[in-house]
Design a protein around this motif. Structure first.
Motif, PDB file in Angstrom:
ATOM      1  N   GLY A  97       0.807  -1.215   0.000  1.00  0.00           N
ATOM      2  CA  GLY A  97       0.000   0.000   0.000  1.00  0.00           C
ATOM      3  C   GLY A  97       0.843   1.269   0.000  1.00  0.00           C
ATOM      4  N   HIS A  98       0.266   2.346  -0.615  1.00  0.00           N
ATOM      5  CA  HIS A  98       0.861   3.691  -0.592  1.00  0.00           C
ATOM      6  C   HIS A  98       2.209   3.745  -1.319  1.00  0.00           C
ATOM      7  CE1 HIS A  98      -2.430   4.261   2.164  1.00  0.00           C
ATOM      8  NE2 HIS A  98      -1.999   3.203   2.826  1.00  0.00           N
ATOM      9  N   GLY A  99       3.072   4.722  -0.990  1.00  0.00           N
ATOM     10  CA  GLY A  99       4.362   4.876  -1.671  1.00  0.00           C
ATOM     11  C   GLY A  99       4.519   6.257  -2.276  1.00  0.00           C
ATOM     12  N   LEU A 149      -1.181  -5.055   1.261  1.00  0.00           N
ATOM     13  CA  LEU A 149      -0.596  -4.981   2.601  1.00  0.00           C
ATOM     14  C   LEU A 149      -0.628  -3.545   3.134  1.00  0.00           C
ATOM     15  CD1 LEU A 149       2.561  -7.207   1.969  1.00  0.00           C
ATOM     16  CD2 LEU A 149       0.361  -7.909   2.936  1.00  0.00           C
ATOM     17  N   HIS A 150      -1.116  -3.398   4.342  1.00  0.00           N
ATOM     18  CA  HIS A 150      -1.216  -2.082   4.976  1.00  0.00           C
ATOM     19  C   HIS A 150      -0.931  -2.171   6.466  1.00  0.00           C
ATOM     20  CE1 HIS A 150      -3.222   0.240   1.674  1.00  0.00           C
ATOM     21  NE2 HIS A 150      -3.420  -0.996   1.250  1.00  0.00           N
ATOM     22  N   TYR A 151      -0.676  -0.999   7.067  1.00  0.00           N
ATOM     23  CA  TYR A 151      -0.667  -0.890   8.528  1.00  0.00           C
ATOM     24  C   TYR A 151      -1.691   0.162   8.900  1.00  0.00           C
ATOM     25  CZ  TYR A 151       3.347  -3.959   8.954  1.00  0.00           C
ATOM     26  OH  TYR A 151       4.177  -5.061   8.928  1.00  0.00           O
ATOM     27  N   ASP A 152      -2.352  -0.058  10.016  1.00  0.00           N
ATOM     28  CA  ASP A 152      -3.496   0.742  10.437  1.00  0.00           C
ATOM     29  C   ASP A 152      -3.094   1.954  11.273  1.00  0.00           C
ATOM     30  OD1 ASP A 152      -6.091   0.355   9.743  1.00  0.00           O
ATOM     31  OD2 ASP A 152      -6.358  -1.413  10.997  1.00  0.00           O
ATOM     32  N   TYR A 206       6.319   6.275   8.727  1.00  0.00           N
ATOM     33  CA  TYR A 206       5.351   6.216   7.633  1.00  0.00           C
ATOM     34  C   TYR A 206       4.899   4.782   7.373  1.00  0.00           C
ATOM     35  CZ  TYR A 206       6.678  11.007   6.284  1.00  0.00           C
ATOM     36  OH  TYR A 206       6.903  12.351   6.250  1.00  0.00           O
ATOM     37  N   GLU A 207       3.595   4.634   7.176  1.00  0.00           N
ATOM     38  CA  GLU A 207       3.046   3.320   6.826  1.00  0.00           C
ATOM     39  C   GLU A 207       3.728   2.754   5.584  1.00  0.00           C
ATOM     40  OE1 GLU A 207      -1.130   3.414   5.881  1.00  0.00           O
ATOM     41  OE2 GLU A 207      -1.155   1.326   5.240  1.00  0.00           O
ATOM     42  N   LYS A 208       3.950   3.600   4.565  1.00  0.00           N
ATOM     43  CA  LYS A 208       4.503   3.097   3.296  1.00  0.00           C
ATOM     44  C   LYS A 208       5.847   2.402   3.500  1.00  0.00           C
ATOM     45  CE  LYS A 208       7.020   7.297   1.970  1.00  0.00           C
ATOM     46  NZ  LYS A 208       7.331   8.263   0.917  1.00  0.00           N
TER      47      LYS A 208
HETATM   48 ZN    ZN Z   1      -2.862   1.896   4.266  1.00  0.00          ZN
END
Ligand code: ZN
Length: 386
Positions: free
Chosen positions: A219-221, A287-290, A234-236
């Protein structure tokens, strides 16, 4: 009036001259690759549905001028064409790869003389792989090996190779992530038909996920950092490193892994969907983190959209809850775009809360990210082999 016209002509002339230089500029920026699969289809557009223009074969060298959704643009018969990137090995830095290769092979000359299938040297063909204490993905990771590394094979067990690590130490690597040493690569070009057959049998019989296309969607980036956790994490970034573990373990299990991004750059949701839909994808995993405004919230959630994807979600939730150290929050139905628009069975996993200090510490460790990779791999094996 006349002056103006002259200026326009001058401008056109300059643009014309620049346009002559453009192809050479993009050539200088092109990446070079070698085809790693026995046969690689050449298509007119970056899609499996596009018309077939021709085929490359193993060992062919190509220059990439553009890249889109896992496809690479090159030229064939003077025309721009597209090929799937996951069948290509980068060959940009050949000098660095050759130095260690000579070092390793000169250590033991005896094995070179008896260069049959069970002994001799092998070269790592995947970007990076695990070296394990025994011949299975459940054995402990003792070190890493990288593309172009050459090892002497001491013994074999099934599809696994025991290789010499120097100083009398040995470790095990998956044979389907390697190619034979220099000797047999020469043979490949002289006698292509039987080698193609052998290579195909090898890749289709190795590992419990062999023959499956798995899309991993970190996810993201880039300009989209995702959630911003404590300490400005950062989650990314956590997602990127977790995805590396997941990709490695899936490849060890024999899967053909396609990623929607492989570095820190922005990829739109549409592009992520298009990547998945460009392949005959067996599972799409985002795939992500909350993050959550309330600090105490913790744990792992597996989301799915359509009812038919509930079994995939349950299978992954089951191995996640038995493998990773954070609590499971179970499965939930949600209409995320990447889940709605991908044709393949799809899930989106939130792997912990980076707004929770405990979760944040845990999820940044290699142990945690490796356990996530193990859980996803085993969850897919259970799901796809049933
Ligand atoms: Zn996310």
């Amino acid at each position: 009036m006349e002056k103006k016209t002259k200026r326009v002509y001058l401008l056109v002339a300059i643009l014309f001259i620049i346009s002559f230089f453009l192809p050479s500029i993009s050539f200088a920026n092109s990446d070079s690759y070698e085809v790693s699969s026995p046969v690689l289809n050449i298509r007119s557009e970056p899609s499996n549905n596009a018309s077939l223009v021709g085929q490359f074969t193993k060992g062919d060298q190509i220059n990439a001028f553009d890249e889109q959704h896992g496809w690479v643009q090159t030229y064939y018969g003077g025309e721009p064409v597209w090929i799937a990137k996951h069948h290509l090995i980068p060959t940009g830095n050949s000098n660095q790869e050759e130095a260690p290769a000579e070092e390793v092979t000169s250590d033991e000359q005896t094995t070179e003389e008896t260069a049959d299938s069970s002994s001799g040297a092998v070269t790592v063909s995947a970007d990076s792989i695990y070296v394990r204490s025994g011949p299975s993905t459940s054995d402990t990771i003792i070190s890493y090996a990288y593309q172009g590394d050459v090892y002497d094979v001491v013994s074999t067990s099934g599809d696994w190779l025991e290789v010499s690590l120097g100083d009398g130490e040995t470790g095990w690597i998956a044979s389907w992530l390697t190619t034979d040493g220099n000797v047999s690569e020469e043979e490949t070009s002289q006698d292509s038909a039987p080698t193609v057959e052998a290579a195909q049998t090898q890749s289709s019989s190795s590992g419990s996920l062999s023959g499956y296309n798995i899309v991993i969607d970190p996810g993201h980036g880039g300009k989209d950092p995702g959630a911003i956790g404590l300490n400005n994490i950062y989650e990314k970034d956590v997602v990127t490193s977790t995805a590396d573990y997941v990709v490695q373990q899936l490849e060890e299990a024999g899967a053909n892994v396609i990623t929607t991004r492989s570095g820190d750059y922005f990829v739109s949701l549409d592009e992520r969907v298009q990547t998945s839909n460009s392949y005959n994808t067996d599972a799409f995993i985002s795939l992500h983190y909350d993050s959550f405004s309330a600090v105490p919230v913790s744990g792992v959630t597996t989301y799915y959209n359509s009812d038919s994807d509930a079994t995939l979600a349950n299978s992954l939730n089951s191995t996640l809850s038995s493998t990773v150290s954070l609590p499971s929050r179970g499965t939930q139905q949600a209409g995320y775009k990447v889940l709605q628009e991908t044709n393949a069975p799809s899930v989106l996993i939130e792997l912990g809360y980076i707004t929770n200090p405990h979760d944040l510490t845990v999820v940044q460790t290699g142990d945690y990210q490796s356990s996530v990779a193990r859980a996803i791999t085993n969850g897919l094996i259970n799901h796809l082999n049933n």
